[in-house]
Write an enzyme that holds these catalytic residues in place. Structure first.
Site, PDB file in Angstrom:
ATOM      1  CG  HIS A  18     -19.756 -27.004  -9.625  1.00 60.31           C
ATOM      2  ND1 HIS A  18     -18.962 -27.363 -10.691  1.00 60.31           N
ATOM      3  CD2 HIS A  18     -18.905 -26.713  -8.616  1.00 60.31           C
ATOM      4  CE1 HIS A  18     -17.687 -27.293 -10.338  1.00 60.31           C
ATOM      5  NE2 HIS A  18     -17.620 -26.906  -9.082  1.00 60.31           N
ATOM      6  CE  LYS A  42      -8.951 -24.817  -8.524  1.00 61.94           C
ATOM      7  NZ  LYS A  42     -10.336 -25.135  -8.197  1.00 61.94           N
ATOM      8  NE  ARG A  91     -15.411 -31.617  -4.021  1.00 60.26           N
ATOM      9  CZ  ARG A  91     -14.461 -31.457  -4.924  1.00 60.26           C
ATOM     10  NH1 ARG A  91     -14.659 -31.872  -6.151  1.00 60.26           N
ATOM     11  NH2 ARG A  91     -13.304 -30.908  -4.608  1.00 60.26           N
ATOM     12  CB  SER A 129     -13.863 -29.069 -12.569  1.00 60.02           C
ATOM     13  OG  SER A 129     -15.028 -28.449 -12.112  1.00 60.02           O
TER      14      SER A 129
HETATM   15  O1  PNS Z   1     -14.151 -23.439  -7.782  1.00 57.83           O
HETATM   16  P1  PNS Z   1     -12.928 -22.953  -7.080  1.00 57.83           P
HETATM   17  O2  PNS Z   1     -11.768 -22.910  -8.041  1.00 57.83           O
HETATM   18  O3  PNS Z   1     -12.602 -23.723  -5.841  1.00 57.83           O
HETATM   19  O4  PNS Z   1     -13.249 -21.429  -6.637  1.00 57.83           O
HETATM   20  C1  PNS Z   1     -12.281 -20.652  -6.007  1.00 57.83           C
HETATM   21  C2  PNS Z   1     -12.671 -19.160  -6.033  1.00 57.83           C
HETATM   22  C3  PNS Z   1     -12.830 -18.686  -7.462  1.00 57.83           C
HETATM   23  C4  PNS Z   1     -13.964 -18.966  -5.280  1.00 57.83           C
HETATM   24  C5  PNS Z   1     -11.530 -18.382  -5.312  1.00 57.83           C
HETATM   25  O5  PNS Z   1     -10.306 -18.709  -5.912  1.00 57.83           O
HETATM   26  C6  PNS Z   1     -11.739 -16.876  -5.344  1.00 57.83           C
HETATM   27  O6  PNS Z   1     -12.567 -16.349  -4.643  1.00 57.83           O
HETATM   28  N1  PNS Z   1     -10.956 -16.187  -6.202  1.00 57.83           N
HETATM   29  C7  PNS Z   1     -11.012 -14.741  -6.305  1.00 57.83           C
HETATM   30  C8  PNS Z   1      -9.814 -14.117  -5.619  1.00 57.83           C
HETATM   31  C9  PNS Z   1     -10.054 -13.920  -4.118  1.00 57.83           C
HETATM   32  O7  PNS Z   1     -10.958 -13.237  -3.697  1.00 57.83           O
HETATM   33  N2  PNS Z   1      -9.198 -14.536  -3.289  1.00 57.83           N
HETATM   34  C10 PNS Z   1      -9.276 -14.343  -1.843  1.00 57.83           C
HETATM   35  C11 PNS Z   1      -9.680 -15.578  -1.112  1.00 57.83           C
HETATM   36  S1  PNS Z   1      -8.248 -16.557  -0.792  1.00 57.83           S
END
Ligand code: PNS
Length: 162
Positions: A18, A42, A91, A129
């Site tokens: 990150h 999550k 990745r 993570s």
């Molecule tokens: O680090 P991660 O868990 O892969 O990040 C995922 C994240 C937080 C970027 C994604 O889950 C997100 O944008 N969540 C907010 C809800 C949203 O906008 N969802 C629409 C896209 S499917």
């Protein structure tokens, strides 16, 4: 703002992969907002305040990077911030399907917002993570997985949980 980008994520906890992405984005854009998702899909170990605090501590030296939390849809946060570029890291090929789905969902919801993908340094491509949490919970050495400034915090939290 044209030369700004948002780097969103759960960062539970923040890893060297990150951080590598944050450094790369900060070298490309005038301003980068690291957006810490308050409630991602999550179940997180670290609270949103802890995740924001880790991101702030890790990015102290990157003067054009700021850290904020968001809840709700990412595209709504981006629009509030007047930022049209989202940065995500890929990745390995296994990340692709999820990222592709998310990027196209965001584009359908907000056609003016683009997602750009960056690759972290290959040495970090296997770090996640969830593996960091697993190592930390069992007392393993976290150096080489997370920024040195966060090792003690992550270790303490993960050990306290057991
Ligand atoms: O680090 P991660 O868990 O892969 O990040 C995922 C994240 C937080 C970027 C994604 O889950 C997100 O944008 N969540 C907010 C809800 C949203 O906008 N969802 C629409 C896209 S499917």
């Amino acid at each position: 703002m044209r030369h700004s980008a948002i780097y969103p994520g759960t960062f539970d906890p923040l890893t060297l992969g990150h951080y590598d992405l944050m450094e790369r984005a900060s070298g490309i854009f005038d301003r980068v907002i690291v957006a810490v998702a308050e409630n991602s899909r999550k179940q997180t170990l670290f609270t949103v305040d802890e995740r924001v605090d880790m991101a702030r501590r890790a990015t102290q030296k990157l003067s054009n990077v700021m850290v904020k939390s968001f809840s709700g849809l990412l595209i709504d946060f981006a629009q509030e911030q007047k930022i049209h570029v989202l940065v995500r890291g890929i990745r390995a090929f296994s990340d692709f399907e999820y990222e592709f789905q998310m990027a196209l969902t965001n584009r359908k919801l907000a056609p003016g917002i683009e997602t750009l993908f960056l690759m972290p340094k290959e040495a970090y491509s296997y770090i996640s993570s969830s593996t960091v949490r697993e190592v930390a919970e069992r007392g393993g050495d976290l150096h080489g997985f997370v920024p040195a400034s966060l090792v003690a915090t992550i270790r303490r939290k993960c050990l306290g949980r057991l």
